[in-house]
Design a protein around this motif. Structure first.
Motif, PDB file in Angstrom:
ATOM      1  N   ASP A 157       0.855  -1.181   0.000  1.00 13.78           N
ATOM      2  CA  ASP A 157       0.000   0.000   0.000  1.00 13.78           C
ATOM      3  C   ASP A 157       0.896   1.238   0.000  1.00 13.78           C
ATOM      4  OD1 ASP A 157      -1.924   1.934   0.308  1.00 13.78           O
ATOM      5  OD2 ASP A 157      -2.351   1.438   2.393  1.00 13.78           O
ATOM      6  N   VAL A 213      -2.971  -5.927   7.117  1.00 12.61           N
ATOM      7  CA  VAL A 213      -4.027  -6.470   6.273  1.00 12.61           C
ATOM      8  C   VAL A 213      -3.364  -7.163   5.084  1.00 12.61           C
ATOM      9  CG1 VAL A 213      -6.060  -5.943   4.884  1.00 12.61           C
ATOM     10  CG2 VAL A 213      -5.597  -4.629   6.979  1.00 12.61           C
ATOM     11  N   GLU A 223      -3.733  -0.889   8.453  1.00 13.67           N
ATOM     12  CA  GLU A 223      -4.929  -0.092   8.718  1.00 13.67           C
ATOM     13  C   GLU A 223      -5.263  -0.181  10.198  1.00 13.67           C
ATOM     14  OE1 GLU A 223      -8.093  -1.408   6.165  1.00 13.67           O
ATOM     15  OE2 GLU A 223      -6.827  -1.352   4.392  1.00 13.67           O
ATOM     16  N   ASP A 224      -5.386   0.956  10.830  1.00 15.66           N
ATOM     17  CA  ASP A 224      -5.733   1.011  12.250  1.00 15.66           C
ATOM     18  C   ASP A 224      -4.819   0.141  13.108  1.00 15.66           C
ATOM     19  OD1 ASP A 224      -7.898   2.740  11.728  1.00 15.66           O
ATOM     20  OD2 ASP A 224      -9.187   1.034  11.245  1.00 15.66           O
ATOM     21  N   THR A 273       0.759   4.451   2.405  1.00 12.84           N
ATOM     22  CA  THR A 273       1.269   4.507   3.780  1.00 12.84           C
ATOM     23  C   THR A 273       2.782   4.532   3.843  1.00 12.84           C
ATOM     24  OG1 THR A 273       1.265   2.098   4.014  1.00 12.84           O
ATOM     25  CG2 THR A 273      -0.742   3.267   4.659  1.00 12.84           C
ATOM     26  N   ILE A 288      -6.344 -10.440   8.629  1.00 13.47           N
ATOM     27  CA  ILE A 288      -5.972  -9.255   9.402  1.00 13.47           C
ATOM     28  C   ILE A 288      -5.263  -9.719  10.672  1.00 13.47           C
ATOM     29  CG2 ILE A 288      -6.820  -7.218  10.628  1.00 13.47           C
ATOM     30  CD1 ILE A 288      -9.211  -7.246   8.649  1.00 13.47           C
ATOM     31  N   SER A 319      -1.059  -4.029   3.569  1.00 12.93           N
ATOM     32  CA  SER A 319      -1.274  -2.664   4.031  1.00 12.93           C
ATOM     33  C   SER A 319      -1.393  -2.682   5.544  1.00 12.93           C
ATOM     34  CB  SER A 319      -2.540  -2.070   3.399  1.00 12.93           C
ATOM     35  OG  SER A 319      -3.676  -2.814   3.754  1.00 12.93           O
ATOM     36  N   ARG A 327      -3.216  -2.516  12.283  1.00  4.02           N
ATOM     37  CA  ARG A 327      -3.285  -3.938  11.970  1.00  4.02           C
ATOM     38  C   ARG A 327      -2.749  -4.191  10.571  1.00  4.02           C
ATOM     39  NH1 ARG A 327      -9.383  -5.160  13.041  1.00  4.02           N
ATOM     40  NH2 ARG A 327      -9.488  -3.215  11.905  1.00  4.02           N
TER      41      ARG A 327
END
Length: 160
Positions: A12, A66, A61-62, A15, A81, A59, A64
């Motif tokens: 990703d 993924v 996300e929050d 990020t 996840i 990636s 975590r």
């Protein structure tokens, strides 16, 4: 035909902010080595009859990790996840040791570089073992693949 491996990997990019050329080189090598040789079998996808090869998108996300798994035609198969809490210290330690290693390459003795590299490999190996544990029951993989995936997890954490 059964071909349980990653054929394509994507990070990703939204990020990632490249910190330096050394880290970019680590990313390129990890992706190249991973594509050349890996073992990767998502358990649910395999149970549904999808036997690889797979496309993988990583990636964060929050807080975590993924892992989006797709077939060769980019059709989504499953998403795994993982919480990254157990990796935070390893990521921090790995970055610190890598920074020391890159500095040492420029001005340290061969013995000093070897000592730092052994510490770097140790942190990397421990993190790969942790990743294997967290993937258990979700994705079947081997140690070498987990090591390369940990390198890419670290790349996703570079904030400059």
């Amino acid at each position: 035909m059964v071909d349980p491996r990653i054929a394509h990997i994507e990070l990703d990019d939204a990020t990632i902010i490249w910190r330096n050329a050394d880290i970019e080189q680590e990313r390129r090598i990890a992706i190249f080595d991973l594509i050349e040789e890996n073992t990767f079998k998502p358990v649910r996808a395999a149970a549904a009859g999808h036997n690889g090869p797979y496309r993988l998108r990583l990636s964060v996300e929050d807080g975590r990790l993924v892992l989006q798994v797709a077939d060769e035609a980019s059709q989504p198969l499953e998403t795994v996840i993982l919480g990254l809490g157990r990796f935070r210290r390893a990521i921090r330690d790995y970055f610190a040791i890598c920074e020391s290693y890159y500095q040492a390459i420029r001005r340290a003795t061969a013995q000093e570089i070897e000592t730092i590299d052994m510490a770097r490999r140790g942190v990397h190996n421990d993190a790969a073992t942790t990743l294997l544990e967290k993937l258990e029951g979700k994705i079947e993989t081997d140690f070498a693949t987990a090591r390369r995936l940990f390198t890419l997890i670290c790349v996703l954490h570079i904030k400059g």
